[in-house]
Design a protein around this motif. Sequence first.
Motif, mmCIF file in Angstrom:
data_model
loop_
_atom_site.group_PDB
_atom_site.id
_atom_site.type_symbol
_atom_site.label_atom_id
_atom_site.label_comp_id
_atom_site.label_asym_id
_atom_site.label_seq_id
_atom_site.Cartn_x
_atom_site.Cartn_y
_atom_site.Cartn_z
ATOM 1 N N CYS A 114 0.829 -1.214 0.000
ATOM 2 C CA CYS A 114 0.000 0.000 0.000
ATOM 3 C C CYS A 114 0.860 1.259 0.000
ATOM 4 O O CYS A 114 0.543 2.233 -0.697
ATOM 5 N N TRP A 125 0.753 4.049 -2.992
ATOM 6 C CA TRP A 125 0.557 5.471 -2.702
ATOM 7 C C TRP A 125 1.714 6.293 -3.263
ATOM 8 O O TRP A 125 1.504 7.306 -3.922
ATOM 9 N N CYS A 179 -4.327 4.530 -0.487
ATOM 10 C CA CYS A 179 -3.436 3.483 0.007
ATOM 11 C C CYS A 179 -2.590 3.965 1.181
ATOM 12 O O CYS A 179 -2.170 3.153 2.001
ATOM 13 N N ALA A 230 -2.242 1.799 4.504
ATOM 14 C CA ALA A 230 -0.917 1.370 4.955
ATOM 15 C C ALA A 230 -0.649 1.827 6.383
ATOM 16 O O ALA A 230 -0.142 1.056 7.210
#
Length: 149
Positions: free
Chosen positions: A66, A70, A78, A82
């Motif tokens: 994630c 991102w 994300c 995360a």
Amino acid sequence: MQIFLGILIFLGIFSIMEFMAWFTHKYVMHGFLWKLHADHHHKDHKSWFERNDAFFIFYAIVSMTCFYLWSYENVWYCLPIALGILAYGIAYFTVHDIFIHQRFKIFRNANNWYAKGVRRAHKMHHKHIGKEDGECFGMLVVPFKYFKK
């Protein structure tokens, strides 16, 4: 608006991780991957590390993926996903490995009602050293019956 939504996603993911901890523990650790988890209930080695420590790798990979999405693919949502997984992992490690199992010798004198309840619940779970019959619960949400005064 995106910040507000990011905070909601973070809080939602953190909460979902408590369910995932319960689910993984009950159906994976005490299920088909018991061989990795067994040494957590009955230590059969002298190492500080346990085979059980391998379970954190799965969620770490999800969180790192994630962060990657991102950072490099510009998928904004994300980042809170995360961070939610990472924050839960830090909370879990702090409560379970440091506070309960004393893998680092800190938080030894915590004796408030929550600390006592979490310790009592975990002790009841570890009373069963086999794959079956161990009551499973999350890390932050434990059954109320363990919180006695």
